[in-house]
Motif scaffolding. Structure first.
Motif, PDB file in Angstrom:
ATOM      1  N   HIS A   1       0.817  -1.218   0.000  1.00  0.00           N
ATOM      2  CA  HIS A   1       0.000   0.000   0.000  1.00  0.00           C
ATOM      3  C   HIS A   1       0.845   1.260   0.000  1.00  0.00           C
ATOM      4  CE1 HIS A   1      -2.674   3.141   1.706  1.00  0.00           C
ATOM      5  NE2 HIS A   1      -3.487   2.614   0.824  1.00  0.00           N
TER       6      HIS A   1
ATOM      7  N   GLU B   1      -4.465   7.168   4.354  1.00  0.00           N
ATOM      8  CA  GLU B   1      -5.907   6.968   4.162  1.00  0.00           C
ATOM      9  C   GLU B   1      -6.372   7.537   2.822  1.00  0.00           C
ATOM     10  OE1 GLU B   1      -7.975   5.255   6.016  1.00  0.00           O
ATOM     11  OE2 GLU B   1      -6.547   4.827   7.614  1.00  0.00           O
TER      12      GLU B   1
ATOM     13  N   LYS C   1      -6.066   5.710  -0.653  1.00  0.00           N
ATOM     14  CA  LYS C   1      -6.887   4.541  -1.007  1.00  0.00           C
ATOM     15  C   LYS C   1      -7.644   4.784  -2.312  1.00  0.00           C
ATOM     16  CE  LYS C   1      -7.452   2.813   3.692  1.00  0.00           C
ATOM     17  NZ  LYS C   1      -8.348   2.656   4.866  1.00  0.00           N
TER      18      LYS C   1
ATOM     19  N   ILE D   1     -13.802   0.466   0.621  1.00  0.00           N
ATOM     20  CA  ILE D   1     -12.378   0.780   0.801  1.00  0.00           C
ATOM     21  C   ILE D   1     -11.857   0.514   2.206  1.00  0.00           C
ATOM     22  CG2 ILE D   1     -12.368   2.513  -1.035  1.00  0.00           C
ATOM     23  CD1 ILE D   1     -12.519   4.677   1.137  1.00  0.00           C
ATOM     24  N   ASP D   2     -12.725   0.176   3.159  1.00  0.00           N
ATOM     25  CA  ASP D   2     -12.269  -0.028   4.541  1.00  0.00           C
ATOM     26  C   ASP D   2     -13.138  -1.075   5.217  1.00  0.00           C
ATOM     27  OD1 ASP D   2     -10.889   0.260   6.911  1.00  0.00           O
ATOM     28  OD2 ASP D   2     -10.814   2.444   6.770  1.00  0.00           O
ATOM     29  N   ARG D   3     -12.989  -2.305   4.780  1.00  0.00           N
ATOM     30  CA  ARG D   3     -13.832  -3.395   5.283  1.00  0.00           C
ATOM     31  C   ARG D   3     -13.504  -3.722   6.738  1.00  0.00           C
ATOM     32  NH1 ARG D   3     -16.095  -6.364   0.767  1.00  0.00           N
ATOM     33  NH2 ARG D   3     -15.841  -8.404   1.740  1.00  0.00           N
ATOM     34  N   LYS D   4     -12.239  -3.643   7.128  1.00  0.00           N
ATOM     35  CA  LYS D   4     -11.866  -3.930   8.517  1.00  0.00           C
ATOM     36  C   LYS D   4     -12.508  -2.928   9.462  1.00  0.00           C
ATOM     37  CE  LYS D   4      -9.586  -5.335  12.211  1.00  0.00           C
ATOM     38  NZ  LYS D   4     -10.078  -4.386  13.220  1.00  0.00           N
ATOM     39  N   ARG D   5     -12.465  -1.661   9.105  1.00  0.00           N
ATOM     40  CA  ARG D   5     -13.069  -0.654   9.984  1.00  0.00           C
ATOM     41  C   ARG D   5     -14.586  -0.804  10.005  1.00  0.00           C
ATOM     42  NH1 ARG D   5      -9.716   3.344   8.889  1.00  0.00           N
ATOM     43  NH2 ARG D   5      -8.568   3.477  10.830  1.00  0.00           N
TER      44      ARG D   5
ATOM     45  N   HIS E   1      -7.620   1.373  -4.385  1.00  0.00           N
ATOM     46  CA  HIS E   1      -6.765   0.335  -3.805  1.00  0.00           C
ATOM     47  C   HIS E   1      -7.529  -0.363  -2.686  1.00  0.00           C
ATOM     48  CE1 HIS E   1      -3.542   1.965  -6.178  1.00  0.00           C
ATOM     49  NE2 HIS E   1      -3.718   3.165  -5.626  1.00  0.00           N
ATOM     50  N   LEU E   2      -7.856  -1.615  -2.905  1.00  0.00           N
ATOM     51  CA  LEU E   2      -8.669  -2.370  -1.960  1.00  0.00           C
ATOM     52  C   LEU E   2      -7.800  -3.083  -0.933  1.00  0.00           C
ATOM     53  CD1 LEU E   2     -11.301  -3.867  -4.436  1.00  0.00           C
ATOM     54  CD2 LEU E   2     -11.382  -1.700  -3.171  1.00  0.00           C
ATOM     55  N   GLU E   3      -8.419  -3.491   0.151  1.00  0.00           N
ATOM     56  CA  GLU E   3      -7.674  -4.098   1.261  1.00  0.00           C
ATOM     57  C   GLU E   3      -7.063  -5.435   0.900  1.00  0.00           C
ATOM     58  OE1 GLU E   3      -9.623  -2.639   5.443  1.00  0.00           O
ATOM     59  OE2 GLU E   3     -10.913  -3.795   4.121  1.00  0.00           O
ATOM     60  N   ASP E   4      -7.610  -6.107  -0.129  1.00  0.00           N
ATOM     61  CA  ASP E   4      -7.039  -7.407  -0.514  1.00  0.00           C
ATOM     62  C   ASP E   4      -5.811  -7.260  -1.398  1.00  0.00           C
ATOM     63  OD1 ASP E   4      -8.084  -6.591  -2.916  1.00  0.00           O
ATOM     64  OD2 ASP E   4      -9.466  -8.285  -3.156  1.00  0.00           O
TER      65      ASP E   4
END
Length: 933
Positions: free
Chosen positions: A14, A282, A285, A355-359, A659-662
């Motif tokens: 990232h 941030e 992303k 863009i923020d699946r964890k959050r 830019h995705l988390e994967d």
């Protein structure tokens, strides 16, 4: 076919994309106009929002504590709200001054100029003109960093005023040593019970030089509900004093731990640099290309506003204050606060799901803990308080959207049970909604908005049930999700309020009133996000629905009824400045007219978002206004959160990289096809087995005169022409008669006070039973009212004052007549002389809503209607400061008196005094029933 959406399957570090996008952020966007943003120093989702306060009065455009039109700074506090419609926060306020210290904010405040003010991502600076002091601010998540440069030699002061902005319930200051203090503040504003603790460290020794204390004042401990201190020292010309403030929701120990973790550095520049790095990480992303620097500023400031909240609300060790005010420790997730869900479920949370699946998972884990510790999912949660602001139970939308898009990291079963709990409560009209399949004016205020938003939320719960294989729950909530049909008037195509079983008349779709939430019927008549095809069918097909979408944009661009400051950015009646409109332009896609969606979206992007202080057309609302912009510029929007797909439009920028988390990247250009955009980021979302569910049979309409003299005609109408109707009547003589429903064939006449019940049936499916009450007038009196009611509060007209039906404390349901800024006077004509022994009239008080009891009520009698004799005066005994919503009967016995006319005169309270939040405004009188016996 040329592929324009490129999927990079390789995992890319990232930091390759962590470019300097923070340079484009302009924190002043939205600080003017009605944007309600603030320009201070923050980091993404941080607990600290360190910003100047230019307003302390809680005014509409001062909700964030700052407005660009102001020229005076009162201080710099550590918590602020981003773009809300209600004032709160402003905790732990510090202000540097010079000379003889003062604890009066009119004295310690200072003029400033925008020429000497700068704001960027993670940084704010200003020159205070009064004492020529340069202020610089930066921050970490939990520690605010202040740098004060005193450009003159002399006595330097730092003011700590705990009575800043909201009401101080408890305050405490502990002096640890000459460079360290601890502060506790419990306050009340919108959130009624807020706790914040702070550890403050000065870079040089400071002594208390002045204090305002109404509690303990002993052994370096100060307490009270009036609490302010000045800390002073001598400084040389150009000398700097640095201040670090660590805050915590849990206690002094938490503030100390936060200081140890994030407040060790004495290097202001390094903290500022880290804040910028946090923002660049941030913001990168989503990378957009444009030659227009203003558009880049608008885009990246929009991302900045989305990432301002929700705010981390736990200490570095995971300890947090639960909704029950007990302490817990978060494990495997971060605990957050500030959930403006009525706003953010529409765009901000769907953006985060991309863009923020964890959050997103952390947010939902926070929801679940709030349910476990507070009894229900958050609606509008702030600082561990549920404000109960706005409507619906839109946490369920965020949960359903995450589940549908394959986001994990939270307990699906617990989330479902918490969601189901919200839907099965008996609050805010839900009891009537569950029983009758809609909410009427008689049941609850804002009845239309609540019905349609509950129906969408129910659809969300059904989607969760489908994913979990819960067939019966799915069928139950899918049927409930159709409840909008009971307020859809097929004759005009609008969502129309119902009262006593009938449509509420007169009806004007532009009217802003208490039947809608921050809007009117235009705004809510498209709010069937869960079933747009069903709404199209109700209108009679795509062509007619297209005309109905056209109509909102072609309607006059002024509203009627109540003045509603939230309704801004009007294109006809479409209001980009408020959330209920946000999906409407995308509905053209459903009628095969995407070019119309494209034209409307481009107009909004071009005209309603600017790189200026007044560059937001409405309240930012915790990131929703900006999220709409971000998504729309990328060519996507979530009309229906809970479906793993986007509605689409033509992308706005030359190129966008997401830019995705994967580790994968998606590239969008203006030529990217709609089919490729539709599943962007959710290409692999699972499909789940569908279950059949029953179609809702809409509840019929019963029409008759609610109050009649001798008789009235009753007409029952089905909302679907294929429905069969059944009815039953009960009048005053039927108390012991067993009645059954019979088929309705034609209108009928009643001549007694009668209760009429009816239902519709289609293919064996019955509607809910609707019951209406029609009252024969208890007298043949007439009434003349010599005061002019507010157009919003006219009940059923002047006869409502003598119809024998009493309004209850929920005055928003429309049973009261309201008069503002005038004494109420009415004359009853009993048509012939009567012997009277008792007189009464009933009034309501809701002090917060400006409705106060009359100062006194006078009763007069007359035989000719001209010459009146004063019979009795009844004085008010209710304290105007009492915020309990209550009614009072100003009744009195009188000596037997013969009269034909009775006059009632109720003297209004007058101009609201300084202690009232509406100070200088005119008070209302609300009156309902006048009785003569």
């Amino acid at each position: 076919m040329k592929k324009t959406l490129i999927i990079l399957l390789g995992i890319i570090a990232h930091n390759l994309f962590s470019q300097n996008y923070s340079q484009y952020v302009n924190p002043f966007i939205g600080t003017g106009g009605h944007g309600h943003t603030f320009p201070g120093a923050i980091v993404p989702f941080g607990m600290v929002q360190l910003s100047p306060d230019t307003r302390v009065d809680g005014s509409w455009d001062g909700c964030s504590g700052y407005h660009y039109s102001d020229s005076v700074i009162y201080g710099f506090s550590h918590t602020h709200l981003n773009g809300t419609g209600v004032s709160d926060y402003g905790d732990i306020m510090l202000m540097p001054t010079m000379g003889n210290p003062s604890l009066d904010n009119k004295e310690y405040s200072s003029k400033f100029s925008h020429k000497n003010e700068k704001a960027s991502a993670g940084f704010y600076s200003v020159k205070l003109d009064k004492n020529n002091i340069d202020v610089r601010l930066t921050t970490t998540k939990r520690v605010g960093y202040h740098e004060y440069t005193f450009n003159s030699a002399g006595n330097a002061n730092i003011i700590l005023d705990l009575n800043h902005r909201d009401k101080l319930l408890e305050g405490e200051v502990k002096i640890i040593d000459d460079k360290t203090i601890e502060v506790f503040r419990r306050s009340e504003a919108w959130a009624t019970n807020q706790y914040i603790y702070a550890r403050i460290e000065f870079s040089k020794p400071m002594k208390i030089s002045k204090k305002l204390v109404n509690g303990k004042d002993e052994n370096n401990l100060f307490t009270g509900t009036k609490l302010a201190l000045a800390f002073s020292t001598q400084v040389k010309k150009g000398e700097k004093i640095n201040v670090k403030v660590a805050i915590s929701p849990t206690g002094y120990e938490g503030a100390g731990k936060n200081m140890l973790a994030e407040g060790k550095s004495n290097d202001f520049e390094s903290i500022k640099k880290q804040a910028v790095a946090d923002w660049d990480k941030e913001l990168s992303k989503i990378e957009v290309k444009s030659s227009d620097k203003d558009k880049l500023a608008v885009f990246y400031t929009a991302m900045y506003h989305v990432f301002t909240q929700p705010n981390i609300n736990m200490d570095v060790d995971g300890k947090y204050r639960g909704r029950d005010n007990k302490f817990y420790t978060a494990k495997d997730f971060n605990y957050y606060s500030v959930f403006s869900l009525w706003d953010t479920f529409r765009g901000a949370h769907p953006l985060m799901s991309l863009i923020d699946r964890k959050r997103t998972s952390d947010f939902i884990n926070t929801f679940i803990k709030q349910y476990e510790q507070g009894g229900k999912l958050p609606v509008w949660e702030l600082a561990s308080n549920e404000t109960e602001c706005m409507i619906g139970y839109h946490s369920v939308s965020v949960i359903a959207d995450a589940m549908a898009k394959g986001i994990t990291g939270f307990d699906f079963e617990k989330a479902f049970q918490a969601s189901k709990n919200s839907a099965m409560l008996d609050i805010f009209g839900l009891n009537a909604y569950k029983q009758n399949n809609y909410i009427a004016i008689d049941d609850e205020h804002e009845s239309v908005s609540k019905t349609v938003e509950y129906a969408y939320d129910d659809w969300c719960i059904a989607q969760m049930a489908k994913i979990l294989g819960k067939k019966e729950d799915y069928q139950y909530f899918m049927k409930r999700s159709q409840n909008w049909k009971n307020l859809y008037n097929p004759k005009n195509g609008f969502m129309q309020p119902r009262k006593n079983g009938n449509w509420n008349e007169p009806f004007e779709p532009r009217e802003v009133n208490n039947n809608y939430t921050e809007g009117n019927s235009w705004h809510y008549s498209y709010s069937v996000q869960q079933d747009i095809p069903g709404l199209i069918a109700a209108h009679g097909g795509k062509e007619k629905f297209e005309q109905f979408i056209d109509a909102i944009f072609a309607a006059p661009n002024t509203t009627t009824g109540r003045e509603q400051v939230d309704i801004t950015g009007l294109m006809g009646q479409y209001a980009q400045g408020n959330e209920p409109s946000h999906h409407i332009a995308y509905l053209y896609n459903y009628v095969d007219k995407p070019e119309k969606t494209d034209a409307k979206i481009k107009y909004i992007l071009d005209n309603f978002y600017k790189n200026t202080p007044d560059g937001l057309i409405g309240n930012e609302d915790c990131g929703q206004m900006s999220a709409w912009y971000i998504l729309s510029t990328m060519g996507i929007y979530s009309v229906t959160p809970g479906l793993p797909e986007w509605q689409t439009t033509t992308p706005y920028f030359d190129e966008v990289k997401i830019h995705l988390e994967d580790g994968t990247t998606r590239i969008i250009t203006k030529n990217t096809g709609r089919a490729e955009l539709k599943k962007l980021g959710f290409e692999n979302a699972k499909s789940f087995k569908d279950y059949k569910y029953d179609e809702l049979t809409a509840t019929p309409v019963i029409k008759a005169d609610r109050i009649f003299d001798f008789s009235t005609k009753v007409e029952i109408t089905a909302l679907n022409p294929n429905d069969k109707l059944y009815f039953m009547t009960m009048d005053e003589g039927d108390a012991n008669v067993r009645k059954t429903f019979k088929a309705y064939k034609e209108p009928f006449t009643i001549s007694k006070t009668t209760q009429v019940s009816a239902y519709a049936e289609r293919n064996g499916e019955k509607s809910s039973i609707i019951t209406s009450n029609f009252n024969r007038r208890p007298n043949n009196w007439d009434i003349t009212v010599n005061s002019k009611p507010n157009p919003q509060y006219t009940a059923s007209g002047k006869l409502s004052l003598i119809d024998g039906i009493n309004g209850d404390t929920n005055w928003r349901k429309g049973e009261w007549l309201g008069y503002q800024g005038q004494t109420f006077e009415a004359i009853i004509d009993m048509k012939s002389p009567q012997q009277i022994t008792k007189l009464s009239s009933t009034y309501l008080q809701d002090s917060r809503a400006w409705i106060l009891m009359p100062k006194k009520v006078e009763y007069y009698a007359s035989m000719n209607g001209k010459d009146f004799i004063l019979l009795k005066t009844v004085d008010n005994t209710v304290d105007p400061k009492d915020e309990t919503i209550q009614t009072k009967d100003f009744g009195t016995d009188i000596l037997p008196t013969e009269a034909r006319y009775v006059k009632v005169k109720a003297y209004y309270f007058g101009i609201l005094p300084e202690w009232h939040q509406g100070a200088s405004g005119q008070a209302y009188i609300f009156v309902d029933e006048i009785s003569v016996k």
